[in-house]
Design a protein around this motif. Structure first.
Motif, short mmCIF file in Angstrom:
data_model
loop_
_atom_site.label_atom_id
_atom_site.label_comp_id
_atom_site.label_asym_id
_atom_site.label_seq_id
_atom_site.Cartn_x
_atom_site.Cartn_y
_atom_site.Cartn_z
N SER A 170 -17.07 140.89 -10.71
CA SER A 170 -15.78 141.49 -11.03
C SER A 170 -15.30 142.36 -9.89
O SER A 170 -14.10 142.37 -9.55
N GLU A 177 -20.90 142.53 -13.10
CA GLU A 177 -20.15 143.69 -12.60
C GLU A 177 -19.79 143.51 -11.13
O GLU A 177 -18.68 143.84 -10.70
N ARG A 220 -13.91 140.15 -7.14
CA ARG A 220 -12.57 139.66 -7.51
C ARG A 220 -11.54 140.76 -7.25
O ARG A 220 -10.44 140.49 -6.75
N SER A 221 -11.89 141.98 -7.59
CA SER A 221 -10.97 143.10 -7.38
C SER A 221 -10.68 143.30 -5.90
O SER A 221 -9.54 143.58 -5.51
#
Length: 220
Positions: free
Chosen positions: A132, A129, A135-136
């Motif tokens: 991710s 999580e 990356r966002s």
């Protein structure tokens, strides 16, 4: 007569103290994660480095993994806040805003070189999580660069075929600066920022003369 603090000021003071303690712990953790690696550095080591006990840390962080993730959150938040000021500058010239972004991004990446090393080495220690989420956050930086380039194209000062691909190239160029830059070398941070800004301007097709910009105040 001695004035008594209001509930609001007391709450603000309490929050500031809490934030100070959290920052103290996070900074100590970052130093040890950098020197020893995430697996080798223990909460006892972190506590000892700032002269507190492990329970002091547990009151604020559930685990060493939470410390690592909070470190990433804090750094990314501060970095994005700094570079995104380019969109609030009083000077709306797209070239000046683009220069502000590149100069600020390069400077902060050098200042955060220790964090960049930790990110490369310890990303494997993060939850899916959080990976991710990181990356966002990087996509947010790329989107910001793309917006700046598009504004320049619309104003007729940048000549770019694909603003998004150009943004990726520029972001990558800045993000990897910490891998080769030597703070004690011949090139100062100011000189590096100027060089990187000029290179970025060439990538977006700016043909005007580069003038080292004066610091610009964000629009309020």
């Amino acid at each position: 007569m001695q004035l008594q603090p209001t509930d609001t000021s007391a709450a603000d003071a309490k929050n500031q103290i809490q934030e100070y303690k959290d920052t103290l712990i996070i900074n100590a953790a970052a130093e040890l994660f950098y020197k020893r690696g995430f697996k080798s550095a223990t909460l006892d080591d972190i506590a000892a480095s700032i002269g507190v006990t492990k329970p002091f840390i547990y009151k604020r962080f559930k685990s060493k993994h939470e410390l690592l993730e909070r470190l990433f959150d804090k750094v990314f938040s501060g970095l994005y806040e700094a570079v995104s000021q380019c969109e609030q500058l009083e000077d709306q010239d797209p070239v000046r805003r683009f220069e502000f972004f590149i100069d600020t991004y390069t400077r902060r990446k050098i200042e955060l070189s220790t964090f960049s090393v930790i990110l490369l080495e310890e990303e494997k220690s993060l939850s899916p999580e959080k990976i991710s989420d990181i990356r966002s956050k990087y996509h947010g930086f790329d989107a910001l660069v793309t917006r700046l380039i598009v504004k320049g194209v619309e104003a007729g000062v940048f000549q770019v075929g694909n603003p998004k691909v150009t943004a990726f190239a520029i972001s990558g160029m800045v993000q990897w600066t910490h891998r080769w830059y030597q703070p004690n070398g011949k090139l100062s941070i100011e000189a590096l920022c100027e060089e990187m800004t000029q290179m970025a301007l060439r990538l977006v097709g700016w043909t005007g003369a580069y003038v080292l910009p004066e610091p610009l105040a964000p629009h309020r």
